[in-house]
Design an enzyme around this catalytic site. Structure first.
Site, PDB file in Angstrom:
ATOM      1  N   GLY D 149       0.916  -1.388   0.020  1.00 14.88           N
ATOM      2  CA  GLY D 149      -0.073  -0.034  -0.212  1.00 14.88           C
ATOM      3  C   GLY D 149       0.709   1.314  -0.006  1.00 14.88           C
ATOM      4  O   GLY D 149       2.008   1.205   0.337  1.00 14.88           O
ATOM      5  N   CYS D 150       0.007   2.325  -0.286  1.00 11.15           N
ATOM      6  CA  CYS D 150       1.048   3.712  -0.368  1.00 11.15           C
ATOM      7  C   CYS D 150       1.411   4.031   0.835  1.00 11.15           C
ATOM      8  O   CYS D 150       2.541   4.327   1.143  1.00 11.15           O
ATOM      9  CB  CYS D 150       0.005   4.606  -1.375  1.00 11.15           C
ATOM     10  SG  CYS D 150      -1.520   4.853  -0.406  1.00 11.15           S
TER      11      CYS D 150
END
Lengths: 350, 350, 350, 350
Positions: D149-150
């Protein structure tokens, strides 16, 4: 009609005072002080006042000003107010100082964090810290009100009831906050140019921002002991708004964390009747857009049972409750007016 | 106390009416109509109203509403107001329609540009075009006020005196305008997502935007003849504001262009005493920031002797003078109140 | 490997040249000139270059620089390049000047619009106007390339084919354009602070912006006669991008307006094979977001049969095709490289 | 030439993969999958690809796709990849999944936090968590790469060396982060409209954001034990960028806090030779503008001796290192290419 003078009227906070007082039924600005723009029309600097304010900018001669007004707002860099104030002036007018000069009781703490000599230490003791919701009784009797910083107003009010009630361990308090760019003032600096700020976010003043000792001092009073905290401000690409997200360990009783209701009760004990503090509904979190242009402080919290910490969140408009709005609120208290006079501002959205 | 109902209260224009009326001394909103959010608390949709508005959203039953209020604001898509209005309703309440349903006198022009059938053409004739500064006498007697479009308010007022006085050739008129994004409404469309709009500018509705015939009709009345113009709207990455830059050839007299003073006199003839129109000082041009949050229209012009054209410029807040503010101004006129009641708004900056 | 020097490397255009040349397979920057930051690490000014550029900033000694590089980019205020250039330097290096010093062939026009004396008028004649798509043959042989202005690049290319083909009356041409804020440069001015620009739009330089004579001169060549136009720039709250919306009366043949197809053919005649010009599909209009970060010019048009005018629209990234990208394109031409070398930039969105 | 297919090519992350691969010397996209836009030209959805990509959007038939490509990027909502993958497909192609389907090793944790049933739990074990700097050896051998994920990419990398080296107490770790709006995707939701997001900041997912268990799992491996942390994401009004500010108590040795140099050494031990990680100079803090458009992670820290805590800060471009860039980096590893191929992106500023 209260006559008001603003020293530093062409800064963002000063201009916001001007905006608020234009709509105030019992006060008017009669002196727009601005050393940089003397003799220029105020509305040529701030076009929003065109056809509303005819006055020209004046200098910052506080002696002369004291003869003409009932209250002086100093929206100026640190050190200016302290360098101008004297007994003669204080016998004539009230001073609401938006700088940090009279916020910290310990002059050595001031000089250490601000790195300048304090020119009027003798007035520190009598000055009252103008966080209206906490200190209104003392404010009413003051000659000098030290208007709180923007970050500090938001940070303190967001955590105050829980510190006061002993629900959190104040030494675990971490305040992570962000601010819109107007907080940086109107000085012509490369760092604040549109293209430098737009489309970016950054921390600054990490572990050494000047609002740290102010938060520590005030929450220390609530805690009944000295505390040290972490405070990290960030710059976000927007004009206005401060959002504080604060973390602390909850104090267990009989090995149990306080419940949502217990924490809620603590907040309501202090804020239930406060006009300008809005405790949000459960699971609704503060957003700066909902307070923009108003004197509101929006507050809520979330208990994380996994970590035993509470996350407290608060939002204000940095130029209103974080500066000019609170200054006017302090003026209202000083002059025995209803505290919300001229401040019934509905937040503007979008 | 005037009782007001808003149909479409959860759109941006509807919410702005709500904000303005909260501070209006002689009117109050008693019906927040919003088909999409029936029974939800209004302040749960717009958090700025938390603690200020307790009401829940209602449906858009205009019949029932007409029994409860003195004035209905319809801040709804085209076609809705026309489909609901009838004689029974109009005998009970005033209607201020923020849609385009009653703005154009020629129903075929409406149906051509809006591509929908008009459901109440019989009321078009009696409806009054609510551009207050031009039509206030007729507005005072109206049952239906057609509140002007945002672009049109700005575009018409910026050129009106020069068209009326015959200083420019109306057939050379080109209106190049830009708007903030709130003008596009609150509908969930990909095109209006933050990332699609931010950091970009674009023209749209080129040569066919629906505000074109509205500008043409009104300026045609001023010119005393039918006119066709070019109007090109653009979207700019900001919440509020309309800026119109308009070009037209000046009409020479004795082979000479009108002077700055002659043009200025024409503007002053019409606007000198207008509370909400600010003719700026020479060489100061309108900027949307100086009108934000207010009902002001800022106007100025520049003569280009090289080309014989004049460049006229105007700025408004699209949600205030371009929608809700003008609607309240119309309400004030309809009910015989001072035109600026509840509208003495100081533009907020920054 | 072409060795390049940048004078003015810490301005936005200079930094964009640095960015582009970092990815250029046949050129490298060996001199980052910046009078204001001599001896400071370039990457301390522009953190994006951290770990990519190790160099420190140098002065703007063009004599010394000429001994070390093959091409000099002057991304400096008006007047600097003209004050430094001489025969000795020009015998050693190519100069691509991003200022206006060599753009206008008539020195009196330059001095009138820029209000400074030209220090090297003898080189005006030989300098080549570096609008690559129009002048690439002459550019290839030049010693001084006058890199076009940002507004001018967009404005000229958007109208050029129609002027050249005689489809529009050039004396009716009106260019209404807007720009992102990076076009204003990196100087520390109050007017360009974040809070002054954000959430606002404004016209400026109305009827007297310096890019006017540049557009007139170049389109005059295309028209085969002198022309005067109206050009109005606007500032929009975004970092990058120029959008030009241009109006002109179409010239009728046999009393008929040119058709869409006829206009399209004219555009394609000039741009069909141009790598960097994208004629958009019918009814798709330029938006600055689609060219951001790239050297593209997006162009389209709409005929308004009602008024007999055509609306031409163009969009560029002001720092790329409007400055650094075109400068690199000019460098490629000067050194016989493929014109798109180092410029195959895919626009970044969002 | 590696043939790549993208499922979800019209989301922001999918489009960024398309942009990166256009410039990749050894890979090309041959399948632009987008259920919502089947048969529409890809460049009609994303105008930046006009004249660069001619392809039309395809469906998301992974079986068919597996016959045509070497690698599939799934840039789709949670659950889709898991519902499509099977042995037949995995025998033909590599899958780089940008959703969370294969990030968490414990299926019950996945189902608890994501509130959906996992459709392919049998592949969880073999999938490799694609945080390149930590897991590149395992990634090289994988069939399924779970692209991180970011927020997690930024959060983990910022704290990893100190957790791994035992310099901080992981149970005191608090991650306070903010993200640009592109992280919310391109779905048409009111909450992500321009006017809802602009000029505001807000926390969300407080104490229950789905990236929490991902950070805990990965940092737990580094710590050698299970950990729980606080993670609070905020939305900031900008297109791109993630900034993480992380707090933890330093572990004293002999009653002394680690020094700046000791912490620096720990960071350098892990990141000194990493192309994409930039340890900033002392007292220079990460800002999202300096990494925008690039695959860089900028990291730094500050020790607060007063509180005994360290503040760690990291910044990435959420669409590049936080999504598409890391996905391409993973592709490079999977196919034995140089890890930075196609990723030598200079951050674009402003």
């Amino acid at each position: 009609m209260i006559k008001a003078g603003i020293i530093g009227a062409t800064g963002y906070a000063g201009a916001e005072i001007a905006r608020l007082l234009l709509a105030h039924p019992q006060a008017e600005v009669v002196w727009y002080g601005s050393r940089s723009y003397i003799d220029e029309k105020y509305s040529s600097i701030y076009g929003n006042f065109f056809k509303l304010v005819d006055a020209k900018c004046m200098d910052d001669n506080m002696e002369e000003l004291a003869d003409q007004v009932d209250v002086i707002f100093t929206a100026t860099p640190q050190g200016l107010c302290a360098s101008l104030v004297n007994e003669d002036i204080l016998n004539k007018v009230k001073i609401i100082d938006l700088s940090a000069d009279f916020r910290l009781k310990d002059v050595s703490v001031y000089e250490k964090w601000y790195k300048i000599e304090h020119k009027a230490p003798s007035y520190i003791e009598e000055a009252v810290y103008g966080l209206c919701e906490i200190n209104r009784k003392d404010i009413a009797k003051a000659r000098i009100v030290a208007n709180p910083g923007c970050y500090t107003t938001c940070s303190i009010l967001t955590a105050y009831p829980l510190v006061k009630e002993g629900l959190i361990d104040p030494d675990t308090l971490i305040v992570d906050a962000l601010s819109g760019v107007s907080g940086a003032g109107r000085g012509a600096k490369v760092a604040n140019l549109y293209c430098e700020v737009n489309e970016s976010a950054k921390p600054y003043g990490v572990a050494n921002h000047r609002h740290t000792p102010e938060i520590e001092e005030q929450l220390g009073y609530a805690a009944g002991k000295e505390i040290v905290i972490n405070f990290t401000p960030h710059l976000a690409p927007m004009n206005r708004g401060i959002l504080a997200t604060e973390y602390a360990s909850l104090i267990k009783k009989d090995d149990k964390l306080p419940t949502y209701e217990e924490v809620r009760v603590a907040y309501e004990k202090y804020y239930k009747n406060e006009t300008f503090i809005r405790l949000l509904d459960k699971d609704v979190y503060p957003e700066t857009r909902w307070v923009e242009g108003s004197n509101f402080v929006d507050i809520n919290f979330k208990i994380d049972e996994r970590t035993g910490r509470i996350i407290m969140m608060g939002a204000i408009d940095n130029l209103v409750k974080g500066a000019a709005g609170q200054a006017v609120q302090n003026m209202n208290i000083l002059f025995g007016l209803s505290e919300d006079m001229g401040l019934k501002l509905v937040p503007a959205f979008p």
